[in-house]
Design an enzyme around this catalytic site. Structure first.
Site, PDB file in Angstrom:
ATOM      1  N   LYS A 191       0.848  -1.193   0.000  1.00  0.00           N
ATOM      2  CA  LYS A 191       0.000   0.000   0.000  1.00  0.00           C
ATOM      3  C   LYS A 191       0.882   1.240   0.000  1.00  0.00           C
ATOM      4  O   LYS A 191       1.484   1.586   1.011  1.00  0.00           O
ATOM      5  CB  LYS A 191      -0.930   0.049   1.211  1.00  0.00           C
ATOM      6  CG  LYS A 191      -2.055   1.094   1.011  1.00  0.00           C
ATOM      7  CD  LYS A 191      -2.596   1.675   2.280  1.00  0.00           C
ATOM      8  CE  LYS A 191      -1.845   2.882   2.757  1.00  0.00           C
ATOM      9  NZ  LYS A 191      -1.970   4.085   1.874  1.00  0.00           N
ATOM     10  N   GLU A 266      10.394   1.940  10.333  1.00  0.00           N
ATOM     11  CA  GLU A 266      11.354   3.024  10.152  1.00  0.00           C
ATOM     12  C   GLU A 266      10.572   4.317  10.324  1.00  0.00           C
ATOM     13  O   GLU A 266       9.763   4.690   9.468  1.00  0.00           O
ATOM     14  CB  GLU A 266      12.001   2.958   8.766  1.00  0.00           C
ATOM     15  CG  GLU A 266      13.043   4.045   8.545  1.00  0.00           C
ATOM     16  CD  GLU A 266      13.508   4.122   7.105  1.00  0.00           C
ATOM     17  OE1 GLU A 266      13.864   5.238   6.680  1.00  0.00           O
ATOM     18  OE2 GLU A 266      13.504   3.082   6.419  1.00  0.00           O
ATOM     19  N   CYS A 300      13.630  11.214   6.934  1.00  0.00           N
ATOM     20  CA  CYS A 300      13.710  10.832   8.340  1.00  0.00           C
ATOM     21  C   CYS A 300      15.119  10.981   8.890  1.00  0.00           C
ATOM     22  O   CYS A 300      15.302  11.158  10.102  1.00  0.00           O
ATOM     23  CB  CYS A 300      13.214   9.398   8.521  1.00  0.00           C
ATOM     24  SG  CYS A 300      14.155   8.177   7.569  1.00  0.00           S
ATOM     25  N   GLU A 397       9.310  16.754  15.371  1.00  0.00           N
ATOM     26  CA  GLU A 397       9.764  16.586  13.993  1.00  0.00           C
ATOM     27  C   GLU A 397       8.953  17.490  13.077  1.00  0.00           C
ATOM     28  O   GLU A 397       7.731  17.372  12.983  1.00  0.00           O
ATOM     29  CB  GLU A 397       9.629  15.131  13.548  1.00  0.00           C
ATOM     30  CG  GLU A 397      10.206  14.865  12.178  1.00  0.00           C
ATOM     31  CD  GLU A 397      10.111  13.407  11.758  1.00  0.00           C
ATOM     32  OE1 GLU A 397      11.070  12.907  11.159  1.00  0.00           O
ATOM     33  OE2 GLU A 397       9.072  12.781  12.032  1.00  0.00           O
TER      34      GLU A 397
END
Length: 503
Positions: A191, A266, A300, A397
């Site tokens: 997906k 992750e 990231c 973040e």
């Protein structure tokens, strides 16, 4: 004709073709709309124009894909590893043959600059070749003899797996997850992120053209709370590999709990780049700029916190601000562009909200802090100074071209600041004192650390984070550890010494 005009002209036929068909799901070797007949639109962040309609899959489509993956699993599991290797190399060949198309489409779909996406296809092909070559050894085990048994171990593929990939650099990250799953002998339901579905469709077509059997790899588009949740909860899906934000990772873990699903995450990061006063300061400046402003800061592993020693901070921050202001923001298909538009209007608004937060908290905006233009989702590369590590801008973040600079005096203070975050993905250390570098690396709470270097990928090494930055490791044999189960077989080597009961 300029290079930009030339690239726009090259993109046009791909846009026209996709505009006619839209992005369909691909289940059991058949391209098909969603069972419900629902669609959603995907747009380009460059000018907010509609790229195509996308099949809006839900639990019905995910179930069909999971059943197709289940049916295909025994034959794919038992396919000779040399055959899997050949097919995966053929996929790599197909990726390389369509590298320009992949780059152009990914730029238009995500807003990433062509100077980086031109390499995305080649990195994806490298992923397939790397794991293809390891397929024949994926099941290798050990011999662990004991006094009465010949103990041997082997590995077997876990079964059908779900792979959920993000909207930032989606092509490369899809290959990073899917290639080892196929090499291990697993079947896949993929997906992709709803904001960037284009290159997932291209990759699916390449796989089929390379001879991958129907049902081994299935594609379901859709929203996270619909198709994504159905995938994480489906009982036939034995494991979920996910790349994305930490809060979604937590939700996926909860959703998979009922079926005891294995997970590999992750996730996010608030990664520090630590610059000591004995470092090569020009190289450290280059690395700081590159690791936060390349890929639009939507990565990231970006170095979004600069920890700089106070003895050099004034000069370093002045140079950093000047460099940030000089970065070229522009059309993603222009080879001169260094920072393109952010992925979506909602994400741009989220990134820009940090500007007001920074000022409210008492930080200064030394560069950027504004939108660029009135069309598209462009944001100026931004630098916050006069910041402290307890500010929201240093803890949360932001996931954009935004850097927060924080000063430190001593090594101990720098380490405490570096570790004072929920995340632990990467860290970057700049010092010419090798003893300090080793000592600091040992104390730094991060899964990956680079000393006097930017993030340089080496496929045999483990990739992943600590704390809220993830669970598990990709790369080398670590990928196979996730997609495969260990099996122990003990064979008696002498007369059976079994206690007799009931005699």
């Amino acid at each position: 004709m300029s290079a930009l005009d030339d690239n726009i002209a090259k993109l046009a036929p791909h846009l026209a073709r996709i505009g006619e068909t839209g992005f369909l799901n691909h289940i059991g070797g058949v391209a098909q709309p969603a069972v419900s007949g629902a669609w959603f639109e995907t747009t380009s962040p460059t000018d907010d124009s509609v790229i195509a309609h996308v099949a809006r899959g839900d639990a019905h489509d995910v179930d069909a894909a999971a059943q197709a993956a289940k049916a295909a699993f025994p034959a794919w599991r038992d396919t000779p590893a040399t055959t899997r290797k050949r097919i995966l190399h053929a996929i790599a060949d197909g990726i390389e043959a369509r590298a320009e198309e992949i780059a152009l489409c990914e730029c238009w779909d995500t807003g990433q600059a062509l100077r980086y996406m031109s390499k995305a296809a080649l990195r994806g092909a490298e992923n397939f070749r790397f794991f293809a070559d390891r397929a024949p050894s994926a099941r290798d085990g050990q011999s662990l003899p004991s006094p009465s048994l010949m103990n041997i171990t082997t590995r077997v593929p876990i079964g059908p797996v779900g792979i959920i990939t993000p909207w930032n650099t989606p092509f490369m990250l899809s290959t990073w997850k899917i290639a080892p799953a196929l090499a291990a002998g697993c079947t896949v339901v993929h997906k992709p992120a709803e904001l960037s579905p284009w290159t997932a469709r291209i990759l699916m077509d390449i796989a089929e053209e390379a001879g991958l059997p129907p049902g081994v790899w299935n594609l379901v588009n859709g929203m996270g709370e619909e198709a994504g949740r159905a995938l994480t909860e489906h009982p036939e899906i034995k494991a979920i590999a996910f790349v994305g934000d930490s809060s979604t990772g937590s939700a996926i873990m909860a959703q998979g709990a009922a079926t005891l699903k294995r997970v590999h995450f992750e996730l996010g990061g608030k990664n520090p780049i630590i610059v000591f006063d004995d470092a090569d300061l020009e190289a450290a400046l280059d690395a700081t700029i590159f690791m936060i402003y390349s890929l639009n800061g939507e990565r990231c592993t970006s170095s979004s916190r600069l920890l700089v020693q106070d003895t050099i901070a004034d000069d370093f921050e002045v140079k950093l601000a000047a460099r940030a202001k000089a970065i070229t923001v522009g059309h993603p298909l222009d080879p001169a562009t260094e920072v393109g538009p952010l992925i979506h209007e909602a994400h741009r608004a989220k990134v820009m909200a940090s500007f007001e937060t920074a000022v409210t908290e008492g930080a200064a905006i030394a560069a950027g802090g504004c939108r660029v233009g009135d069309t598209g989702q462009f944001v100026a590369p931004t630098l916050f100074t006069n910041a402290t590590n307890d500010m929201v801008i240093a803890q949360k973040e932001i996931f954009g071209p935004v850097l927060t600079a924080i000063r430190f005096s001593t090594e101990d203070e720098a380490l405490a600041l570096a570790n004072d975050t929920p995340y632990g993905l990467t860290g970057y250390i700049w010092t010419n004192d090798i003893t300090r570098a080793m000592r600091f690396s040992d104390g730094l709470e991060a899964g990956m650390i680079w000393v006097n270097s930017a993030n340089v990928r080496h496929l045999p090494t483990p990739f992943g984070g600590m704390k809220a930055s993830g669970i598990g490791r990709d790369g080398g044999d670590w990928s196979f550890e996730f997609y495969m189960e260990q099996k122990h077989i003990g064979i008696g080597t002498g007369p059976a010494q079994i206690p007799r009961l009931g005699v």
